[in-house]
Design an enzyme around this catalytic site. Structure first.
Site, PDB file in Angstrom:
ATOM      1  CE  LYS A  85      -3.613   1.961   2.627  1.00  0.00           C
ATOM      2  NZ  LYS A  85      -4.549   1.905   3.967  1.00  0.00           N
ATOM      3  CB  SER A 160      -7.729   3.618   2.807  1.00  0.00           C
ATOM      4  OG  SER A 160      -6.941   3.137   4.037  1.00  0.00           O
ATOM      5  CB  SER A 184      -7.874   1.022   6.086  1.00  0.00           C
ATOM      6  OG  SER A 184      -8.815   2.010   5.634  1.00  0.00           O
TER       7      SER A 184
HETATM    8  N1  GLN Z   1     -12.703   4.169   6.752  1.00  0.00           N
HETATM    9  C1  GLN Z   1     -12.144   4.733   7.757  1.00  0.00           C
HETATM   10  C2  GLN Z   1     -11.671   6.091   7.557  1.00  0.00           C
HETATM   11  O1  GLN Z   1     -12.082   6.707   6.562  1.00  0.00           O
HETATM   12  C3  GLN Z   1     -10.872   4.019   8.035  1.00  0.00           C
HETATM   13  C4  GLN Z   1      -9.959   4.157   7.177  1.00  0.00           C
HETATM   14  C5  GLN Z   1      -8.745   3.429   7.731  1.00  0.00           C
HETATM   15  O2  GLN Z   1      -8.539   2.282   8.522  1.00  0.00           O
HETATM   16  N2  GLN Z   1      -7.400   3.858   7.102  1.00  0.00           N
HETATM   17  O3  GLN Z   1     -11.196   6.748   8.530  1.00  0.00           O
END
Ligand code: GLN
Length: 495
Positions: A85, A160, A184
């Site tokens: 990532k 993400s 994420s």
């Molecule tokens: N969807 C969550 C956010 O927008 C989690 C994102 C993540 O785990 N990096 O913050």
């Protein structure tokens, strides 16, 4: 013979050891698959094909020597192609974090988690797409365009870590690295039919991970089964002097080859996670999976996590607060592109104004507000207190059960555009994943079914701190007698 890109990590490791395939062949097969499928999936921000082939050639020499001397360890990942990532630094390679503000930033060092895998001989195919600074649940917040779900390209892959999820699901490779601050890894793994592990906070070093919410961020892996995750976990987990929050607790090596019985395992079902508003097929599939675990010997108990509903507002105060501080460093002076203007203040403003996307700006403003004098106690301070209550809920539950089972997200992968103009609806996506991050506990997602549109459905198991072994063993037992994790999107064969 099975296609090389269909091999899971453990199978590929075994074949590489025996000399039945070479890392060059495996890597080339990955690059061919990427060439065929990437135009419709867009999993990568940066492809490092040339470097990958060099790493593969080096791995082949090592494999050959090891074969001659009989020294190749069974659990190495020597010669295995992976994706990373694009929030994890890899020395000499662009690291954008999905943001235009880091468009030309070349990482000066390598993240510890990635370095440990490189030391074990992996080949890095490239850096995968992410919502900007890992803020999002769909990759729609990426500054480089969205990734697409290989099960249906009109749907999001989740986020993400959606780029890594799409890449593993589309059979570019068998293993991807992601990060999980609020879901994420687990949510994109679920949306793409994969197994994904969010580790205990501090179990894998955060050094070299560009910080989003420092007290919540974790590094982990997405793969097609528990065994592959265990392999990567064993290599990445452990204390790192470069990360002050990394845990000194010794790592228990996870060995899924040992006999493991579900008999007597107590699994808690939190009533707060089985609520209205969840897609019925998701509910059904999760319940069926729990019933199967029960038939394998687990004992099912209802438990209560009373502060579950508070997790969403608490997270959306704490994470933006930490993000607003972490992102202050991106000002056009030290990293990334610099806008030109008459004076310094105007240059900062222009760089940040043009470099950050809408969601990131929204969170910086939310976070700055929550931390500002006069509001700090009412918002950030209060949120920290409720965070403690959420953590205590889990501590109390784990006194009576070993694991907790729940859905991962309220729905299967949604369509592009469905939530993007409604931030609150997007935040609701995280309702079942945020609590584990706030409590610092591990969570594992794996596929347990499909909805009527053939989109994957995942289940989430959560455990007490440092119970990654138990989570993976339970998942492995489930995957021994089911085949949801073996399904692949047709697009992987016919793009
Ligand atoms: N969807 C969550 C956010 O927008 C989690 C994102 C993540 O785990 N990096 O913050």
């Amino acid at each position: 013979m099975e296609k090389l890109t269909d091999l899971n990590t453990q199978a590929a490791v075994a074949m590489l050891r025996k000399g039945e395939i070479t890392s060059m062949e495996l890597t080339q097969a990955s690059l061919d698959q990427i060439e065929r499928v990437e135009p419709v999936i867009h999993a990568f921000i940066t492809l490092t094909a040339e470097q990958a082939l060099i790493q593969a050639a080096a791995a082949d020499i090592q494999l050959q020597t090891a074969r001659k001397n009989g020294t190749n360890p069974v659990a190495s990942m020597l010669g295995i192609p992976i994706v990373v990532k694009d929030v994890l630094c890899l020395k000499g390679v662009r690291c954008t974090c999905g943001s235009r503000i880091l468009d030309n930033f070349i990482a000066p060092y390598t993240a510890s988690a990635v370095q440990k895998l490189l030391d074990a001989g992996v080949v890095v195919l490239g850096k995968t797409n992410t919502d900007e600074f890992a803020m999002g649940s769909s990759t729609e917040n990426s500054g480089y365009g969205s990734s697409h779900n290989p099960w249906n390209v009109n749907h999001v892959p989740g986020g993400s870590s959606g780029g890594s999820a799409a890449a593993v699901s589309a059979r570019y490779t068998s293993l991807g690295l992601g990060t999980d601050t609020g879901g994420s890894i687990r949510q994109p793994a679920s949306f793409c039919g994969l197994t994904g592990l969010k580790v205990t906070y501090g179990r894998i070093s955060r050094y070299g991970l560009v910080a989003y919410g420092s007290s919540l961020d974790t590094v982990g892996a997405l793969a097609r089964n528990a065994g592959d995750i265990a392999l990567a976990f064993n290599l990445m987990a452990g204390y790192d002097p470069l990360d002050a929050t990394s845990s000194r607790q010794p790592v228990d090596e996870i060995n899924l080859g040992l006999p493991f019985e579900l008999k007597g395992l107590k699994i808690g079902i939190p009533k707060e996670y089985f609520i209205t508003g969840v897609q019925e097929e998701v509910n059904q599939a999760v319940r069926t999976a729990i019933a199967l675990l029960e038939s394998m010997g687990a004992r099912i108990h209802e438990v209560s996590l009373p502060h579950t509903a508070e997790a969403l507002p608490v997270y959306y105060l704490i994470a933006p607060a930490e993000a607003s501080a972490n992102l202050a460093r991106f000002d056009g002076v030290r990293f990334g592109p610099r806008a030109t203007d008459d004076n310094m203040a105007a240059m900062y403003k222009k760089t940040r104004g043009t470099g950050f996307g809408t969601e990131v700006k929204r969170r910086i403003m939310l976070g700055t507000y929550a931390l500002s004098a006069g509001y700090y106690d009412a918002y950030y301070g209060q949120a920290q207190k409720v965070r403690t209550l959420i953590k205590r809920d889990f501590e109390a539950a784990f006194e009576s059960v070993d694991l907790i089972a729940a859905p991962v997200a309220p729905s299967t992968a949604f369509r592009f555009g469905e939530h993007i103009n409604d931030p609150l609806a997007m935040y609701l996506e995280d309702v079942f994943t945020l609590p584990a991050n706030l409590a610092g506990i591990p969570g594992l997602t794996f596929p347990v079914g499909f909805d009527q549109n053939k989109l994957p459905i995942g289940i989430q198991l959560m455990g007490a701190p440092f119970s990654e072994g138990l989570l993976l063993k339970t998942c492995h037992a489930y995957q021994q007698i089911t085949n949801f994790h073996l399904q692949k999107p047709t697009l992987a064969d016919h793009p």
